[in-house]
Design an enzyme around this catalytic site. Structure first.
Site, PDB file in Angstrom:
ATOM      1  N   ASN A  80       0.826  -1.317  -0.085  1.00 38.62           N
ATOM      2  CA  ASN A  80      -0.087  -0.013   0.090  1.00 38.62           C
ATOM      3  C   ASN A  80       0.814   1.197  -0.062  1.00 38.62           C
ATOM      4  O   ASN A  80       0.470   2.255  -0.400  1.00 38.62           O
ATOM      5  CB  ASN A  80      -0.888  -0.125   1.146  1.00 38.62           C
ATOM      6  CG  ASN A  80      -1.500   1.245   1.565  1.00 38.62           C
ATOM      7  OD1 ASN A  80      -2.594   1.924   1.077  1.00 38.62           O
ATOM      8  ND2 ASN A  80      -0.859   1.955   2.519  1.00 38.62           N
ATOM      9  N   TYR A 145       3.203   9.915 -11.654  1.00 34.28           N
ATOM     10  CA  TYR A 145       2.283   9.096 -10.716  1.00 34.28           C
ATOM     11  C   TYR A 145       1.582   8.121 -11.287  1.00 34.28           C
ATOM     12  O   TYR A 145       1.693   6.846 -11.100  1.00 34.28           O
ATOM     13  CB  TYR A 145       1.647   9.966  -9.678  1.00 34.28           C
ATOM     14  CG  TYR A 145       0.672   9.025  -8.694  1.00 34.28           C
ATOM     15  CD1 TYR A 145       1.198   8.461  -7.749  1.00 34.28           C
ATOM     16  CD2 TYR A 145      -0.856   9.430  -8.913  1.00 34.28           C
ATOM     17  CE1 TYR A 145       0.204   7.566  -6.884  1.00 34.28           C
ATOM     18  CE2 TYR A 145      -1.587   8.582  -8.139  1.00 34.28           C
ATOM     19  CZ  TYR A 145      -1.233   7.889  -7.136  1.00 34.28           C
ATOM     20  OH  TYR A 145      -2.169   7.076  -6.254  1.00 34.28           O
ATOM     21  N   GLY A 146       0.793   8.476 -12.180  1.00 31.59           N
ATOM     22  CA  GLY A 146      -0.117   7.442 -13.052  1.00 31.59           C
ATOM     23  C   GLY A 146       0.941   6.505 -13.886  1.00 31.59           C
ATOM     24  O   GLY A 146       0.478   5.271 -13.968  1.00 31.59           O
TER      25      GLY A 146
HETATM   26  N1  LIG Z   1      -6.257   9.069  -1.206  1.00 27.65           N
HETATM   27  C1  LIG Z   1      -6.366   8.463  -2.468  1.00 27.65           C
HETATM   28  O1  LIG Z   1      -7.466   9.366  -2.952  1.00 27.65           O
HETATM   29  C2  LIG Z   1      -5.899   7.801  -3.284  1.00 27.65           C
HETATM   30  C3  LIG Z   1      -6.182   7.372  -4.754  1.00 27.65           C
HETATM   31  C4  LIG Z   1      -5.782   6.219  -5.433  1.00 27.65           C
HETATM   32  C5  LIG Z   1      -4.677   5.486  -4.794  1.00 27.65           C
HETATM   33  N2  LIG Z   1      -4.323   5.913  -3.458  1.00 27.65           N
HETATM   34  C6  LIG Z   1      -3.108   5.189  -3.002  1.00 27.65           C
HETATM   35  O2  LIG Z   1      -3.372   4.676  -1.645  1.00 27.65           O
HETATM   36  C7  LIG Z   1      -1.965   4.328  -1.014  1.00 27.65           C
HETATM   37  C8  LIG Z   1      -2.197   4.793   0.278  1.00 27.65           C
HETATM   38  O3  LIG Z   1      -2.197   6.113   0.188  1.00 27.65           O
HETATM   39  P1  LIG Z   1      -3.435   7.088   1.114  1.00 27.65           P
HETATM   40  O4  LIG Z   1      -4.517   7.359   0.463  1.00 27.65           O
HETATM   41  O5  LIG Z   1      -3.942   6.320   2.278  1.00 27.65           O
HETATM   42  O6  LIG Z   1      -2.418   8.291   1.615  1.00 27.65           O
HETATM   43  P2  LIG Z   1      -1.408   8.334   3.040  1.00 27.65           P
HETATM   44  O7  LIG Z   1      -2.456   8.459   4.012  1.00 27.65           O
HETATM   45  O8  LIG Z   1      -0.501   9.475   2.703  1.00 27.65           O
HETATM   46  O9  LIG Z   1      -0.848   7.062   3.340  1.00 27.65           O
HETATM   47  C9  LIG Z   1       0.369   6.422   2.609  1.00 27.65           C
HETATM   48  C10 LIG Z   1       1.264   5.976   3.705  1.00 27.65           C
HETATM   49  O10 LIG Z   1       2.465   5.275   3.045  1.00 27.65           O
HETATM   50  C11 LIG Z   1       3.346   5.331   3.690  1.00 27.65           C
HETATM   51  N3  LIG Z   1       4.418   5.637   2.979  1.00 27.65           N
HETATM   52  C12 LIG Z   1       4.891   6.448   1.869  1.00 27.65           C
HETATM   53  N4  LIG Z   1       5.819   5.941   1.203  1.00 27.65           N
HETATM   54  C13 LIG Z   1       6.463   5.149   2.109  1.00 27.65           C
HETATM   55  C14 LIG Z   1       7.726   4.431   1.906  1.00 27.65           C
HETATM   56  N5  LIG Z   1       8.825   4.610   0.988  1.00 27.65           N
HETATM   57  N6  LIG Z   1       8.171   3.468   3.010  1.00 27.65           N
HETATM   58  C15 LIG Z   1       7.145   3.182   3.979  1.00 27.65           C
HETATM   59  N7  LIG Z   1       6.275   3.853   3.931  1.00 27.65           N
HETATM   60  C16 LIG Z   1       5.573   4.830   3.013  1.00 27.65           C
HETATM   61  C17 LIG Z   1       2.979   6.801   4.355  1.00 27.65           C
HETATM   62  O11 LIG Z   1       3.893   7.171   5.860  1.00 27.65           O
HETATM   63  P3  LIG Z   1       5.252   7.643   5.854  1.00 27.65           P
HETATM   64  O12 LIG Z   1       5.395   9.110   5.369  1.00 27.65           O
HETATM   65  O13 LIG Z   1       5.737   7.783   7.311  1.00 27.65           O
HETATM   66  O14 LIG Z   1       6.338   6.864   5.325  1.00 27.65           O
HETATM   67  C18 LIG Z   1       1.762   6.820   4.707  1.00 27.65           C
HETATM   68  O15 LIG Z   1       1.319   6.222   5.859  1.00 27.65           O
HETATM   69  C19 LIG Z   1      -0.946   4.871  -1.913  1.00 27.65           C
HETATM   70  O16 LIG Z   1      -0.441   3.819  -2.817  1.00 27.65           O
HETATM   71  C20 LIG Z   1      -1.473   5.847  -2.703  1.00 27.65           C
HETATM   72  O17 LIG Z   1      -0.996   6.208  -4.047  1.00 27.65           O
HETATM   73  C21 LIG Z   1      -4.952   6.871  -2.744  1.00 27.65           C
END
Ligand SMILES: NC(=O)c1ccc[n+]([C@@H]2O[C@H](COP(=O)([O-])OP(=O)(O)OC[C@H]3O[C@@H](n4cnc5c(N)ncnc54)[C@H](OP(=O)(O)O)[C@@H]3O)[C@@H](O)[C@H]2O)c1
Length: 241
Positions: A80, A145-146
Site C-alpha cells: 500500500n 504518478y499515473g
Molecule cells: N487517497 C486517495 O485518493 C488515493 C487514490 C488512489 C490511490 N491511492 C493510493 O493509496 C495508497 C495509500 O495512500 P493513502 O491515500 O492512504 O495516503 P496516505 O495517508 O498518505 O498513506 C500513505 C502511507 O504510505 C507511507 N509511505 C509512503 N512512502 C513510504 C515508503 N517509502 N516506505 C514506507 N511507507 C511509506 C506513508 O507513511 P510515511 O510517510 O510515514 O512513510 C503513509 O502512511 C497509496 O499507494 C496511494 O497512491 C490513494
C-alpha cells in the site's frame, strides 16, 4: 486460523484501514512506514494484534533489516505504501530535476512494492495473497504518478504468473478519490473535491474502509481463483467492461 499480514504504509489512510480490517478479523498485522509517530498511534489504536515495523520500503538495506524481524510465514502482503511524490517536490527546472521527479514516483509506488515482495517472497504462505494498491491514475493519467501505478499493474501480471504455482494470488486494487487520508497533503480545494465526487456514479467520495473491504476479500478463501487482476474501487468514476 490466525493469519499474519504485512501492510506497507499502514500508519495512515488506506493502509491503516486495511490493518484495522485484518485485526478486526483476529489476524496479526505488521505495519511499515517511515515516520514512527503515526505508526505508534495506529498500533496503539488497533491493539495487541498490530505491530509497528518502522521502515522505508524503497530502501533495500532498511527493508532487509525490518523483514528480518518478521515471522517466518506471511499469509497476506499488502503493498500500500506510496502516493504522488509530485506534491512534495518543486516544479522541475531542467532535465535533472525532471528525472528526480519521475524517479521519486517510480520509487515510491513501484520499486517499494517490488522490493517488499521480493524481500518476503520466500515467506509467503501457500494459498496466501498479495494485494497492491494502484490508482485510477493508471487509467486516467497523472504524470509520473499515473505511469508508476500503471507499471505496478503491469508487473502484477508477471507476479501473478510467478506465484500462481504456489497457490498465491496477486491483484491490484485501484482506488478513485478516497477521503480521510494524507494523500493530497493540504492541497485539495472544495471545488476539486466536488469535481471528484461528481465524477462518481455513487455521488460520494471513497473511504479507506471501501478499499480495505476489497483487499480483505481478495485475501479471503472465496477469492482463491481471482488473480492477475486490477480491480477498480472508485464509485464508477472509471468503468471497465
Ligand atoms: N487517497 C486517495 O485518493 C488515493 C487514490 C488512489 C490511490 N491511492 C493510493 O493509496 C495508497 C495509500 O495512500 P493513502 O491515500 O492512504 O495516503 P496516505 O495517508 O498518505 O498513506 C500513505 C502511507 O504510505 C507511507 N509511505 C509512503 N512512502 C513510504 C515508503 N517509502 N516506505 C514506507 N511507507 C511509506 C506513508 O507513511 P510515511 O510517510 O510515514 O512513510 C503513509 O502512511 C497509496 O499507494 C496511494 O497512491 C490513494
Amino acid at each position: 486460523m490466525t493469519r499474519t499480514a504485512l501492510v506497507t504504509g499502514g500508519g495512515t489512510g488506506i493502509g491503516r484501514a486495511v490493518a484495522a480490517r485484518f485485526t478486526a478479523a483476529g489476524d496479526r498485522v505488521y505495519l511499515t512506514g517511515r515516520r514512527e509517530k503515526p505508526l505508534r498511534e495506529a498500533t496503539t489504536a488497533l491493539g495487541e494484534l498490530a505491530h509497528a515495523l518502522p521502515c522505508d520500503n524503497t530502501d533495500p538495506d532498511r527493508l532487509a533489516a525490518a523483514v528480518a524481524e518478521l515471522p517466518d510465514t506471511i499469509d497476506v502482503l499488502v503493498n500500500n505504501a506510496g502516493g504522488n511524490t509530485d506534491f512534495d517536490l518543486p516544479e522541475p527546472d531542467g532535465l535533472a530535476a525532471l528525472a528526480r521527479r519521475w524517479q521519486a514516483n517510480v520509487n515510491a509506488n513501484l520499486i517499494s512494492a517490488v522490493l517488499t515482495t521480493h524481500a518476503v517472497g520466500d515467506r509467503l504462505a501457500t494459498g496466501g495473497a498479495v494485494v497492491h494498491i494502484g490508482s485510477i491514475a493508471a487509467d486516467q493519467g497523472a504524470g509520473s504518478y499515473g505511469a508508476a501505478k500503471a507499471a505496478l499493474a503491469a508487473w502484477n501480471v508477471d507476479l501473478a504468473k510467478q506465484l500462481g504455482a504456489r497457490g498465491i494470488t496477486s491483484n491490484v486494487v485501484s482506488p478513485g478519490y478516497v477521503e480521510e487520508t494524507e494523500f493530497f497533503r493540504d492541497r485539495l480545494t472544495g471545488d476539486r473535491v466536488g469535481r471528484l465526487v461528481d465524477a462518481t456514479l455513487t455521488g460520494r467520495a471513497g473511504t479507506p474502509a471501501d478499499i480495505a473491504e476489497t483487499v480483505f476479500f481478495l485475501a479471503s478463501p472465496g477469492a482463491r481463483h481471482l488473480t492477475g487482476q486490477a480491480i477498480n474501487v472508485n464509485g464508477g468514476a472509471h468503468t471497465s467492461r
